[in-house]
Design a protein around this motif. Structure first.
Motif, PDB file in Angstrom:
ATOM      1  N   ILE A   9      11.731  74.379  28.130  1.00 41.60           N
ATOM      2  CA  ILE A   9      10.556  74.944  27.472  1.00 41.60           C
ATOM      3  C   ILE A   9       9.328  74.662  28.324  1.00 41.60           C
ATOM      4  CG2 ILE A   9       9.098  74.925  25.412  1.00 41.60           C
ATOM      5  CD1 ILE A   9      11.866  76.122  24.965  1.00 41.60           C
ATOM      6  N   ARG A  10       8.605  75.729  28.659  1.00 40.42           N
ATOM      7  CA  ARG A  10       7.426  75.610  29.507  1.00 40.42           C
ATOM      8  C   ARG A  10       6.187  76.079  28.748  1.00 40.42           C
ATOM      9  NH1 ARG A  10       9.914  77.800  35.312  1.00 40.42           N
ATOM     10  NH2 ARG A  10      11.870  76.604  35.166  1.00 40.42           N
ATOM     11  N   GLN A  11       5.028  75.902  29.378  1.00 42.99           N
ATOM     12  CA  GLN A  11       3.774  76.227  28.689  1.00 42.99           C
ATOM     13  C   GLN A  11       3.709  77.696  28.299  1.00 42.99           C
ATOM     14  OE1 GLN A  11       1.488  73.912  27.681  1.00 42.99           O
ATOM     15  NE2 GLN A  11       0.723  75.653  26.478  1.00 42.99           N
ATOM     16  N   GLU A  12       4.253  78.578  29.152  1.00 44.33           N
ATOM     17  CA  GLU A  12       4.205  80.002  28.816  1.00 44.33           C
ATOM     18  C   GLU A  12       5.037  80.307  27.568  1.00 44.33           C
ATOM     19  OE1 GLU A  12       5.115  78.679  31.788  1.00 44.33           O
ATOM     20  OE2 GLU A  12       6.640  79.922  32.787  1.00 44.33           O
ATOM     21  N   ASP A  13       6.094  79.524  27.320  1.00 39.57           N
ATOM     22  CA  ASP A  13       6.882  79.693  26.104  1.00 39.57           C
ATOM     23  C   ASP A  13       6.061  79.271  24.885  1.00 39.57           C
ATOM     24  OD1 ASP A  13       9.146  80.366  27.681  1.00 39.57           O
ATOM     25  OD2 ASP A  13       9.584  78.245  27.964  1.00 39.57           O
ATOM     26  N   VAL A  14       5.402  78.114  25.012  1.00 42.64           N
ATOM     27  CA  VAL A  14       4.556  77.619  23.926  1.00 42.64           C
ATOM     28  C   VAL A  14       3.437  78.613  23.638  1.00 42.64           C
ATOM     29  CG1 VAL A  14       3.004  75.767  23.200  1.00 42.64           C
ATOM     30  CG2 VAL A  14       5.102  75.221  24.473  1.00 42.64           C
ATOM     31  N   ASP A  15       2.827  79.123  24.686  1.00 40.54           N
ATOM     32  CA  ASP A  15       1.719  80.072  24.511  1.00 40.54           C
ATOM     33  C   ASP A  15       2.177  81.331  23.787  1.00 40.54           C
ATOM     34  OD1 ASP A  15       0.063  78.305  25.829  1.00 40.54           O
ATOM     35  OD2 ASP A  15       0.166  79.359  27.761  1.00 40.54           O
ATOM     36  N   SER A  16       3.389  81.790  24.111  1.00 39.63           N
ATOM     37  CA  SER A  16       3.886  83.026  23.478  1.00 39.63           C
ATOM     38  C   SER A  16       4.100  82.828  21.986  1.00 39.63           C
ATOM     39  CB  SER A  16       5.186  83.474  24.151  1.00 39.63           C
ATOM     40  OG  SER A  16       6.256  82.587  23.845  1.00 39.63           O
ATOM     41  N   VAL A  17       4.571  81.650  21.594  1.00 40.71           N
ATOM     42  CA  VAL A  17       4.786  81.379  20.169  1.00 40.71           C
ATOM     43  C   VAL A  17       3.454  81.184  19.457  1.00 40.71           C
ATOM     44  CG1 VAL A  17       5.827  79.781  18.509  1.00 40.71           C
ATOM     45  CG2 VAL A  17       7.090  80.436  20.572  1.00 40.71           C
ATOM     46  N   VAL A  18       2.530  80.487  20.090  1.00 43.14           N
ATOM     47  CA  VAL A  18       1.204  80.295  19.487  1.00 43.14           C
ATOM     48  C   VAL A  18       0.504  81.638  19.282  1.00 43.14           C
ATOM     49  CG1 VAL A  18      -1.106  79.352  19.884  1.00 43.14           C
ATOM     50  CG2 VAL A  18       0.917  77.952  20.352  1.00 43.14           C
ATOM     51  N   ILE A 162      24.774  85.930  29.259  1.00 44.00           N
ATOM     52  CA  ILE A 162      23.657  86.767  29.661  1.00 44.00           C
ATOM     53  C   ILE A 162      23.183  86.345  31.058  1.00 44.00           C
ATOM     54  CG2 ILE A 162      21.808  85.361  28.619  1.00 44.00           C
ATOM     55  CD1 ILE A 162      20.524  88.121  27.820  1.00 44.00           C
ATOM     56  N   GLY A 163      22.917  87.327  31.896  1.00 45.76           N
ATOM     57  CA  GLY A 163      22.528  87.058  33.278  1.00 45.76           C
ATOM     58  C   GLY A 163      23.694  87.064  34.242  1.00 45.76           C
ATOM     59  N   GLY A 164      24.911  87.059  33.717  1.00 49.09           N
ATOM     60  CA  GLY A 164      26.090  87.176  34.564  1.00 49.09           C
ATOM     61  C   GLY A 164      26.337  88.616  34.958  1.00 49.09           C
ATOM     62  N   HIS A 254      11.559  86.323  24.510  1.00 46.42           N
ATOM     63  CA  HIS A 254      10.955  87.245  25.471  1.00 46.42           C
ATOM     64  C   HIS A 254      10.364  86.483  26.651  1.00 46.42           C
ATOM     65  CE1 HIS A 254       7.947  90.781  26.190  1.00 46.42           C
ATOM     66  NE2 HIS A 254       8.924  90.762  27.078  1.00 46.42           N
ATOM     67  N   ALA A 255       9.676  85.392  26.372  1.00 46.15           N
ATOM     68  CA  ALA A 255       9.100  84.589  27.453  1.00 46.15           C
ATOM     69  C   ALA A 255      10.195  84.019  28.347  1.00 46.15           C
ATOM     70  CB  ALA A 255       8.242  83.467  26.868  1.00 46.15           C
ATOM     71  N   GLN A 256      11.286  83.581  27.745  1.00 45.42           N
ATOM     72  CA  GLN A 256      12.388  83.001  28.518  1.00 45.42           C
ATOM     73  C   GLN A 256      13.094  84.051  29.383  1.00 45.42           C
ATOM     74  OE1 GLN A 256      14.707  79.783  27.553  1.00 45.42           O
ATOM     75  NE2 GLN A 256      12.668  78.859  27.589  1.00 45.42           N
ATOM     76  N   MET A 257      13.162  85.286  28.881  1.00 42.79           N
ATOM     77  CA  MET A 257      13.852  86.340  29.633  1.00 42.79           C
ATOM     78  C   MET A 257      13.212  86.578  30.997  1.00 42.79           C
ATOM     79  SD  MET A 257      16.576  87.527  28.195  1.00 42.79           S
ATOM     80  CE  MET A 257      16.752  89.064  29.132  1.00 42.79           C
ATOM     81  N   ALA A 258      11.937  86.270  31.140  1.00 43.57           N
ATOM     82  CA  ALA A 258      11.258  86.439  32.431  1.00 43.57           C
ATOM     83  C   ALA A 258      11.848  85.512  33.494  1.00 43.57           C
ATOM     84  CB  ALA A 258       9.767  86.178  32.279  1.00 43.57           C
ATOM     85  N   ARG A 259      12.527  84.445  33.062  1.00 42.83           N
ATOM     86  CA  ARG A 259      13.119  83.478  33.994  1.00 42.83           C
ATOM     87  C   ARG A 259      14.637  83.565  34.043  1.00 42.83           C
ATOM     88  NH1 ARG A 259       9.404  80.376  31.048  1.00 42.83           N
ATOM     89  NH2 ARG A 259      10.977  78.989  30.143  1.00 42.83           N
ATOM     90  N   LEU A 260      15.205  84.602  33.454  1.00 35.00           N
ATOM     91  CA  LEU A 260      16.661  84.702  33.368  1.00 35.00           C
ATOM     92  C   LEU A 260      17.325  84.595  34.732  1.00 35.00           C
ATOM     93  CD1 LEU A 260      19.303  85.267  31.837  1.00 35.00           C
ATOM     94  CD2 LEU A 260      18.807  87.716  32.062  1.00 35.00           C
ATOM     95  N   ASP A 261      16.893  85.376  35.689  1.00 35.65           N
ATOM     96  CA  ASP A 261      17.534  85.364  37.009  1.00 35.65           C
ATOM     97  C   ASP A 261      17.404  83.999  37.676  1.00 35.65           C
ATOM     98  OD1 ASP A 261      18.236  87.997  36.652  1.00 35.65           O
ATOM     99  OD2 ASP A 261      16.645  88.810  37.908  1.00 35.65           O
ATOM    100  N   ASP A 262      16.256  83.357  37.510  1.00 32.90           N
ATOM    101  CA  ASP A 262      16.069  82.024  38.084  1.00 32.90           C
ATOM    102  C   ASP A 262      17.009  81.014  37.433  1.00 32.90           C
ATOM    103  OD1 ASP A 262      14.086  83.008  39.728  1.00 32.90           O
ATOM    104  OD2 ASP A 262      12.437  82.344  38.432  1.00 32.90           O
ATOM    105  N   TYR A 263      17.152  81.104  36.133  1.00 29.54           N
ATOM    106  CA  TYR A 263      18.054  80.188  35.440  1.00 29.54           C
ATOM    107  C   TYR A 263      19.494  80.345  35.926  1.00 29.54           C
ATOM    108  CZ  TYR A 263      14.573  78.867  31.852  1.00 29.54           C
ATOM    109  OH  TYR A 263      13.485  78.374  31.164  1.00 29.54           O
ATOM    110  N   VAL A 264      19.940  81.590  36.024  1.00 26.95           N
ATOM    111  CA  VAL A 264      21.323  81.829  36.442  1.00 26.95           C
ATOM    112  C   VAL A 264      21.523  81.384  37.890  1.00 26.95           C
ATOM    113  CG1 VAL A 264      23.064  83.619  36.858  1.00 26.95           C
ATOM    114  CG2 VAL A 264      21.699  83.653  34.750  1.00 26.95           C
ATOM    115  N   ALA A 265      20.555  81.639  38.734  1.00 21.82           N
ATOM    116  CA  ALA A 265      20.666  81.202  40.136  1.00 21.82           C
ATOM    117  C   ALA A 265      20.755  79.685  40.223  1.00 21.82           C
ATOM    118  CB  ALA A 265      19.467  81.704  40.933  1.00 21.82           C
ATOM    119  N   ARG A 266      19.932  78.970  39.444  1.00 23.33           N
ATOM    120  CA  ARG A 266      19.972  77.511  39.466  1.00 23.33           C
ATOM    121  C   ARG A 266      21.306  76.991  38.950  1.00 23.33           C
ATOM    122  NH1 ARG A 266      19.069  72.916  41.954  1.00 23.33           N
ATOM    123  NH2 ARG A 266      18.715  71.158  40.535  1.00 23.33           N
ATOM    124  N   ARG A 267      21.813  77.586  37.898  1.00 19.25           N
ATOM    125  CA  ARG A 267      23.112  77.171  37.368  1.00 19.25           C
ATOM    126  C   ARG A 267      24.218  77.402  38.407  1.00 19.25           C
ATOM    127  NH1 ARG A 267      23.726  76.348  31.813  1.00 19.25           N
ATOM    128  NH2 ARG A 267      21.783  76.523  30.606  1.00 19.25           N
TER     129      ARG A 267
END
Length: 382
Positions: A9-18, A162-164, A254-267
């Motif tokens: 969870i990052r600040q952009e996620d918190v901001d999107s919920v707020v 998702i992301g595979g 939605h905020a997390q989906m912006a990092r989907l490719d990065d997450y899958v690459a790191r995994r």
């Protein structure tokens, strides 16, 4: 304790919920279609229907395909219970197809044999639910070809994936299936807190699933049995459920989906490193498939069954939060009461006696990974 999985969870996620909290809509607002559009774009599906869990997505997918009493759904025994329970929610029967010894996914060869026998007996299933265990897609070309041959519908349980990718398509493109389902539980690839989506290329299926997630209600006069009484009017035209996702959850997703490719690459980077670090230890590494990019929701090693519990408990005692995915569904008391028994699906049962999910998540450092490997090596050689 190093957990087997953890949300990022990052600040952009918190901001999107707020932002949603400060808006006019906490539910049934604009964040939901925005999330759906992001999922559709990422998967190549024409339509995405967001709901409050992947279990709900599986249920409305089955209902949209008219699964009901007198029908049967087949799935993998090596999965979470939701992959089978969705059929029971619809009043349908459940059966299982044993798994591949390398990938632990539903085995196309065993599926073909079972379909051939079922066809001769006049007992074909209506729906097959292949499960992309750990994030690795099943052999969907083979499964899809068999489904077309025997007139069976296919729902991909892609809760881990998702992301595979499968070949040159994203998991969820539904090239070989009717519907695919994703999960956004906190330990999954991306999270919405709780949530799921059903994606499809079929507009009619998408429309029906969207209606089913909200009590089977329509406000479209064209779908009503008689003209509306006024602008407030709605009709419940079939039995549905309250499976709506909130705008709060959708905004996080939605905020997390912006990092989907990065997450899958790191995994994938961490999984490749595990392969190198564990290569000389007496464990069986996760199976891979040519032409398939795993989302690597889980990294599962297999150990000597005789020492399985000892190693599992030893790792937890060392602060490694291992887990086990999964207890074969047919061995659960509910399904034993339906007639299933130990020995019915030996490959899935063998996997259960050997499998240990070790920690893997994007924020994991190499130092943490080294600690996991060191602890596993110590247990294996003790």
């Amino acid at each position: 304790m190093i957990p087997y999985g953890r949300q990022d969870i990052r600040q952009e996620d918190v901001d999107s919920v707020v932002e949603v909290l400060q808006s006019d809509f906490l539910t049934q607002g604009p964040a939901v279609p925005a999330f759906e559009a992001a999922v559709a774009k990422a998967t190549g599906a024409a339509h995405a229907v967001a709901v409050n869990s992947a279990t709900s997505a599986l249920h409305i997918a089955c209902a949209a395909l008219d699964l009901g009493p007198g029908d049967t759904l087949w799935t993998s025994p090596n999965t979470f219970v939701a992959s089978a329970n969705c059929a029971r929610y619809c009043g349908a029967a459940v059966d299982f197809v044993d798994t591949d010894p390398v990938t632990a996914n539903l085995c196309p060869g065993r599926l073909e044999d079972k379909l051939r026998k079922a066809d001769r007996a006049g007992q074909l299933p209506k729906v097959i639910v292949p499960v992309h265990l750990t994030g690795l897609s099943c052999d969907m070309a083979a499964i899809g070809a068999l489904a077309r041959k025997y007139g069976v519908r296919v729902i991909e349980d892609a809760s881990h994936a998702i992301g595979g990718r499968y070949g040159d398509k994203a998991v969820g493109a539904c090239e070989h299936s009717d519907i695919a389902v994703f999960s956004y539980h906190p330990v999954k690839i991306v999270t919405s807190g709780e949530g799921g989506t059903a994606v499809t290329q079929d507009a009619a299926l998408a429309h029906r699933m969207a209606r089913l997630r909200s009590h089977g209600i329509t406000r479209d006069p064209a779908e009503m049995t008689h003209p509306p009484d006024g602008p407030w009017y709605y009709q419940m035209i079939e039995l549905g459920w309250n499976y709506r996702i909130t705008d709060l959850c959708a905004a996080l997703g939605h905020a997390q989906m912006a990092r989907l490719d990065d997450y899958v690459a790191r995994r994938n980077t961490l999984a490749d490193r595990y392969d190198r670090l564990l290569g000389d230890l007496p464990v069986t590494l996760p199976g891979r498939s040519d032409g398939v990019l795993s989302a690597w929701h889980l990294y599962v090693v297999r150990v000597d069954a005789a020492r399985h519990r000892e190693i599992f408990e030893g790792l937890r005692a060392r602060g490694i939060g291992v887990n086990l995915h999964y207890i074969p569904v047919h061995l659960q008391p509910y399904y034993r009461a339906l007639g299933f028994a130990p020995g019915d699906f030996p490959e899935a049962e063998r996997y259960y006696t050997e499998a240990i999910s070790i920690p893997l998540y994007p924020a994991m450092t190499e130092a943490m990974q080294d600690e996991v490997v060191g602890a596993l090596a110590a247990e294996l050689t003790s």
